[in-house]
Motif scaffolding. Structure first.
Motif, mmCIF file in Angstrom:
data_model
loop_
_atom_site.group_PDB
_atom_site.id
_atom_site.type_symbol
_atom_site.label_atom_id
_atom_site.label_comp_id
_atom_site.label_asym_id
_atom_site.label_seq_id
_atom_site.Cartn_x
_atom_site.Cartn_y
_atom_site.Cartn_z
ATOM 1 N N UNK A 125 16.974 50.515 -51.952
ATOM 2 C CA UNK A 125 16.720 49.349 -51.113
ATOM 3 C C UNK A 125 15.259 48.933 -51.258
ATOM 4 N N UNK B 159 22.445 42.707 -54.257
ATOM 5 C CA UNK B 159 23.386 42.885 -53.148
ATOM 6 C C UNK B 159 23.916 44.305 -53.109
ATOM 7 N N UNK B 160 23.788 44.942 -51.955
ATOM 8 C CA UNK B 160 24.330 46.298 -51.840
ATOM 9 C C UNK B 160 25.800 46.243 -51.460
ATOM 10 N N UNK C 222 18.190 43.985 -51.828
ATOM 11 C CA UNK C 222 17.475 43.376 -50.703
ATOM 12 C C UNK C 222 18.417 43.304 -49.506
ATOM 13 N N UNK C 223 17.930 43.741 -48.364
ATOM 14 C CA UNK C 223 18.760 43.707 -47.157
ATOM 15 C C UNK C 223 18.357 42.541 -46.274
ATOM 16 N N UNK C 224 19.326 41.893 -45.644
ATOM 17 C CA UNK C 224 19.041 40.968 -44.545
ATOM 18 C C UNK C 224 20.134 41.109 -43.502
ATOM 19 N N UNK C 225 20.033 40.325 -42.424
ATOM 20 C CA UNK C 225 20.934 40.574 -41.292
ATOM 21 C C UNK C 225 22.227 39.781 -41.364
ATOM 22 N N UNK D 227 26.683 33.544 -39.826
ATOM 23 C CA UNK D 227 26.561 34.523 -38.756
ATOM 24 C C UNK D 227 25.707 35.723 -39.169
ATOM 25 N N UNK D 228 24.831 36.141 -38.250
ATOM 26 C CA UNK D 228 24.042 37.347 -38.477
ATOM 27 C C UNK D 228 24.567 38.447 -37.560
ATOM 28 N N UNK D 229 24.235 39.693 -37.879
ATOM 29 C CA UNK D 229 24.667 40.810 -37.045
ATOM 30 C C UNK D 229 23.975 40.704 -35.686
ATOM 31 N N UNK E 61 22.665 46.787 -38.500
ATOM 32 C CA UNK E 61 21.966 45.516 -38.602
ATOM 33 C C UNK E 61 22.156 44.852 -39.956
ATOM 34 N N UNK E 62 22.548 45.631 -40.947
ATOM 35 C CA UNK E 62 22.830 45.055 -42.260
ATOM 36 C C UNK E 62 24.281 45.361 -42.603
ATOM 37 N N UNK E 63 24.847 44.573 -43.492
ATOM 38 C CA UNK E 63 26.248 44.800 -43.849
ATOM 39 C C UNK E 63 26.414 44.822 -45.359
ATOM 40 N N UNK E 64 27.416 45.554 -45.771
ATOM 41 C CA UNK E 64 27.865 45.568 -47.158
ATOM 42 C C UNK E 64 28.169 44.133 -47.587
ATOM 43 N N UNK E 65 27.832 43.780 -48.828
ATOM 44 C CA UNK E 65 28.062 42.409 -49.280
ATOM 45 C C UNK E 65 29.509 42.117 -49.647
#
Lengths: 474, 342
Positions: A17, A366-367, A383-386, B36-38, B43-47
C-alpha cells in the motif's frame, strides 16, 4: 531457531500500500494541551483525584479506581484547564484538559531503583503497572511480544529499535522474566523481518534469555490477540504448537494465563523499571497518501491529533484520519487525543466522487483479493481511498468472505438471517459469537454488503435476548 | 467528468424521464462509478465489484465467443445480438417495474445462452429461449442472487424440450454448410467411434456454438480460476469425477463407456464445468457443498451420457444439481455445526 510459517486460517495480506511510514523518528514539540479521558481501559469511569485549576506534573495520577488497579495519569505538566464530561468514542465520559506550562519534566515512578536485578518480582510488577505501559496479570505464564505488521500500514519496528537499541529490548525481556517468574517469552515478527529476527535472537542468546521467535505470514488479522495466541502457542496453548492453529481461538486458559504485549510497550516498560519513567509518550507512525511526509512521531499521549499532524497533512485534499487500522480502527477528528495504544495514524484520502469507468480500468493501483486488477497481478503499489468502489448488490455467494474469515464462520449465510431479522438459536449454532469483528468480510465483499456490521448487529440483538452462550461471553 | 456527472444528475431529476430512472442510474453507475464513501470501519474497500466480476467472466468467454464468430460468421453475431437484445428487454422491464437497478448478471447470461445453442438454431428460437431463461430462470425468483437455476440453462432446456428436432438433430461443422445429426458423443454411442482429440480441442467437430473451440474454453476457464472469480473446487470436482469414473468405467465396460480423455473434451463438459457449474448463485455456497455439487454433476453427466436416450448430459446434470444446491448447503451446515455447543 525462528519458527516459520505460523499463521491463522483465512486472513488477507495487505501488500504494497502506498504511503508507508518513513524510517525516521521526529520528536514532536510539547503540545499546548493534552486531553485525557478519566476512565479505565475497560471503559469504566474513574473518580478524579484533582480539581479544575490545579497544577499537575506529568506522571501524576489524575484518577484512580479505589477498588481495582485502574488509573489515569497526567502526560503533561501544567494546569487542569477543564474537567468536564465530553463525548468520547461514541459514549460520554469525564475528560481532563491540561494546559501545558512548557516544562518537559515528569515525576519519576515511586520505588524505582537503577539496580532492578536486585529487586523483588512484586516490586517490578508494581513499577510496570504504575508506568501505564502494560497491565499484565500476575499469573501470566506465556507472554507474546507482537510486531507482526499485519495492517495495510504499519509502524516500523526498526525505528523503535534504532531509538532504544537492541540492548533495551533484551533488557525489557529480562525484566519480564524476572517480574513474572516462570514466564515463557515469545516474539512474533513478520516473516519479512528475517534479518531483524536473527539479530534479536543473537542478542537474547548472549544474555542467556530463553526467547522463542516466530515468523508470521503478515496476514491480517494475525496480530489480533484471540488469533495470535493460538497461532504462536499452538492449539492447546501450553505446547509448542502446530503450524496452523485451526481450533477455537482463545479458550479460558489463554484468557487468564497468556498475554500479548506490543513491541513499543516493551520498551516503555523497560524505561519504567530502569529509568523510573512513566509512559507519557507514544511513537506513532504517520501513514497514508494524505501526508506529505510520514515520519514516526514521538508525542505526548493526549496530544490533539490535529495539532500533531498539521505540519504533515497535504493541502487541498480532504482526508480521513484513522487510528491504528484502516480495517478495524476508528476514524479520528482533529480534536481526538493521541491514545496510549496508538501505533499508526493513517490519513486516507476521501473519495466521494467515484472514478470514471472504474470497473473496466486496468487498476494499476487498485487493491483486490481477487486477482482481477493489474496491481494484484503485477505486484504494483496500491493507493487506498474511502470510496466503496462499486454499487450495493444482492449477495451472489461468491464465497470471498468465507475464504478470508479467520475464525471459520460463514458471513454470507449469517448476514441473511440478520437482514431478515431472524434472530434465534440458529445464529448461535452457526457460531456467530466466534466473530472477532476483524471486518475483513466487509472489506472483500463483491456486493459491498456491510457484513461485519450486520454480524455485530446480530450479536447485539442476541445478547439483548439473552441468547449469548456463557462460555464465549465470559 | 464533472459535466457528465451533472448531466446524469439532471436526467435523474427530470420529471419526464422518471419512469426510466433505473436505466439512467444504471448507465450513470457504469460510466461514473459509485460516489458513496465508507462511513465506518473498514474505511477502505476491495476494488472488486459485481461489474468487474461479470466483466471478467465475459472476458473469459471471449475466446469461445470469438471462435464461434470465426466458425459460423454473421449467424453467430446475430444470435448473440438477439440474445442480448431480447434478454435485455426483459431485464430492463423488470428493473423498471421493481424500480431497482439493472443487475449486471444479465450480461453474462445473455452471452452464455447463444454459445450453448447449435449454430443452426433459428433466431426466433434464440429470442424465445433468452426471454424464457431470463424471465423464468431469474426474474420470477427475484433477480440476480436469488435464482435457484442457472438462467441460461433454463432457457436452453426449455427450447430443447419445446423444439427437440431443431435442437438435437441439426448440427453443423465449422466452415461447412452440411447439416448432420452426428456429434462426437453421438458417434461414440452409435458406432464406438472416437473423434480425434486434436479435432475436439480445436473445434473441428459439430457441437454447440461456443463449446467446440475447447482450447479457448480452457484458457478462459483458467483465467476465471486464476483471478479467483470462479471457485476452483467445482470444476476440479466435476472434471475430476468425470475423469476418474470414466477411467474406471472404460476399464470395466469399454464398449459402453468412452475413455476419460475423450469424455473430458467431448460435448459441453469443459464449457459447463468452467462457466455454468461455477455460477456462484445457483451452486452451493459452502466449500464442502461445492465438492459435493461438482462430484454430483460428474456422476449425473456420465449416467446421462451412457445410460439414457440423450447424447449429452452436462446441461441436465448442472440443472439437476442446481435443484439440490440448497439441500446440499443445509446438510453441510448441519453436519458442520452438529457438535456445536449452544
Amino acid at each position: 531457531m525462528v519458527k516459520q510459517n505460523r499463521s491463522i486460517p483465512g486472513g488477507y495480506a495487505f501488500r504494497r500500500f502506498a504511503g508507508r511510514p518513513e524510517d525516521t523518528l521526529v520528536q514532536a514539540p510539547l503540545p499546548s494541551k493534552v486531553r485525557l479521558a478519566l476512565r479505565s481501559p475497560a471503559g469504566q469511569d474513574l473518580p478524579s483525584l484533582v480539581k479544575s485549576g490545579e497544577q499537575v506534573k506529568a506522571g501524576q495520577v489524575l484518577a484512580r479506581d479505589p477498588a481495582g488497579g485502574a488509573f489515569v495519569m497526567a502526560t503533561l505538566s501544567g494546569r487542569i484547564e477543564e474537567l468536564k464530561p465530553a463525548a468520547w468514542l461514541g459514549g460520554k465520559t469525564k475528560v481532563a484538559t491540561i494546559a501545558g506550562d512548557g516544562s518537559a519534566q515528569w515525576a519519576p515512578l515511586p520505588g524505582h531503583r537503577p539496580d532492578w536485578r536486585a529487586g523483588e518480582a512484586e516490586a517490578l510488577r508494581e513499577l510496570i503497572r504504575l508506568s501505564g505501559a502494560a497491565s499484565l496479570p500476575v499469573q501470566t505464564e506465556q507472554l507474546v511480544v507482537e510486531a507482526v505488521e499485519d495492517q495495510p500500514h504499519n509502524a516500523d519496528p526498526e525505528v523503535l529499535l534504532k531509538l532504544w537499541g537492541l540492548q533495551a529490548l533484551v533488557e525489557g525481556l529480562a525484566i519480564l522474566s524476572k517480574a513474572f517468574p516462570g514466564v515463557r517469552l515469545h516474539l512474533a515478527l513478520n516473516r519479512r523481518r528475517r534479518e531483524l529476527a536473527a539479530r534479536i535472537e543473537e542478542a537474547a542468546g548472549r544474555q542467556g534469555l530463553d526467547l522463542r521467535l516466530y515468523a508470521l505470514a503478515g496476514k491480517y488479522p494475525e496480530a489480533h490477540r484471540a488469533l495470535l495466541l493460538p497461532a504462536v502457542l499452538g492449539p492447546g496453548g501450553r505446547g509448542a504448537g502446530n503450524s496452523r492453529a485451526r481450533q477455537r481461538p482463545a479458550d479460558g486458559w489463554m484468557e487468564k494465563r497468556a498475554a500479548v504485549l506490543d513491541l513499543q510497550a516493551l520498551f516503555h516498560l523497560r524505561d519504567a523499571v530502569v529509568l523510573g519513567k512513566p509512559m507519557l509518550e507514544r511513537i506513532v507512525a504517520l501513514a497514508g497518501t494524505g501526508f506529505t511526509h510520514r515520519p514516526h512521531l514521538m508525542a505526548r499521549i493526549g496530544t490533539p491529533l490535529g495539532e500533531l499532524v498539521k505540519p504533515y497533512l497535504s493541502d487541498g485534499r480532504e482526508c480521513r484520519l484513522v487510528l491504528n487500522s484502516l480495517i478495524a480502527g476508528a476514524a479520528a477528528t482533529a480534536d481526538s487525543p493521541l491514545p496510549a495504544e496508538a501505533g499508526v495514524l493513517v490519513a486516507v484520502p476521501e473519495n466521494r466522487e467515484g472514478n470514471f469507468l472504474e470497473f473496466a480500468s486496468p487498476g494499476f493501483a487498485s487493491d483486490s483479493r481477487s486477482l482481477t486488477f493489474a496491481a494484484g497481478l503485477l505486484s504494483l503499489s496500491k493507493k487506498a481511498d474511502t470510496n466503496l468502489h462499486g454499487e450495493h448488490r444482492a449477495c451472489i455467494s461468491c464465497g470471498f468472505c468465507e475464504d478470508v474469515c479467520p475464525v471459520r464462520i460463514l458471513p454470507h449465510i449469517l448476514h441473511r438471517y440478520v437482514q431478515k431479522n431472524v434472530i434465534d438459536e440458529t445464529l448461535v449454532r452457526f457460531q456467530i459469537f466466534r466473530c472477532i469483528d476483524c471486518n475483513l468480510c466487509s472489506y472483500v465483499c463483491t456486493s459491498k454488503i456491510p457484513l461485519a456490521r450486520l454480524l455485530r448487529e446480530g450479536k447485539e440483538k442476541l445478547r439483548k435476548e439473552g441468547l449469548e452462550p456463557r462460555e464465549v461471553g465470559a | 467528468m464533472k459535466p457528465l456527472r451533472s448531466l446524469f444528475e439532471a436526467l435523474t431529476r427530470a420529471r419526464l424521464l422518471r419512469p426510466f430512472k433505473p436505466v439512467i442510474e444504471t448507465i450513470g453507475g457504469i460510466l461514473l462509478g459509485n460516489r458513496e464513501a465508507t462511513s465506518e470501519a473498514p474505511h477502505i474497500r476491495d476494488h472488486i465489484e459485481i461489474k468487474r466480476y461479470m466483466s471478467v467472466v465475459i472476458l473469459a468467454l471471449a475466446p469461445a465467443a470469438a471462435a464461434a464468430i470465426v466458425f459460423y460468421g454473421w449467424k453467430a453475431v446475430a444470435m448473440i445480438a438477439v440474445s442480448y437484445v431480447v434478454g435485455g428487454i426483459v431485464e430492463v422491464a423488470f428493473a423498471l417495474i421493481r424500480k431497482k437497478d439493472i443487475e449486471e448478471g444479465f450480461l453474462v447470461t445473455g452471452l452464455i445462452f447463444p454459445l450453448i445453442l447449435p449454430p443452426t438454431a433459428p433466431l426466433w428460437m434464440v429470442a424465445v429461449g433468452s426471454a424464457f431463461g431470463v424471465f423464468f430462470g431469474k426474474e420470477v425468483f427475484g433477480g440476480t442472487g436469488r435464482n435457484i437455476f442457472n438462467p441460461a440453462l433454463v432457457g436452453r432446456i426449455f427450447i430443447t424440450i419445446a423444439f427437440p428436432e431443431l435442437m438435437s438433430a441439426r448440427w453443423q461443422k465449422p466452415f461447412s454448410d452440411a447439416i448432420t445429426a452426428a456429434t462426437p458423443l453421438g458417434l461414440f454411442k452409435s458406432g464406438r467411434e472416437l473423434t480425434p482429440l486434436m479435432d475436439l480441442l480445436l473445434g473441428q467437430v459439430t457441437g454447440s456454438m461456443g463449446e467446440i473451440f475447447r482450447l479457448g474454453v480452457l484458457v478462459g476457464g483458467l483465467l476465471l480460476l486464476i483471478t479467483r472469480v470462479a471457485n476452483w473446487r467445482v470444476p476440479l470436482a466435476y472434471l475430476g469425477s468425470v475423469a476418474l469414473l470414466s477411467a474406471i468405467g472404460n476399464r470395466l465396460a469399454p464398449e459402453l463407456i468412452a475413455p476419460p480423455q475423450f469424455q473430458l473434451l467431448a460435448g459441453g463438459l469443459l464449457f459447463g464445468a468452467f462457466f455454468m457449474a461455477t455460477d456462484p448463485v445457483s451452486s452451493p455456497s459452502t466449500k464442502a457443498g461445492k465438492w459435493v455439487f461438482g462430484v454430483g454433476c460428474g456422476v449425473v453427466t456420465l449416467l446421462i451420457r451412457h445410460f439414457s436416450g440423450f447424447g449429452e448430459g452436462v446441461m441436465f446434470s448442472i440443472l439437476f444439481m442446481n435443484a439440490f444446491a440448497p439441500l446440499i448447503d443445509t446438510l453441510v451446515l448441519n453436519s458442520k455445526y452438529r457438535t456445536a455447543k449452544v
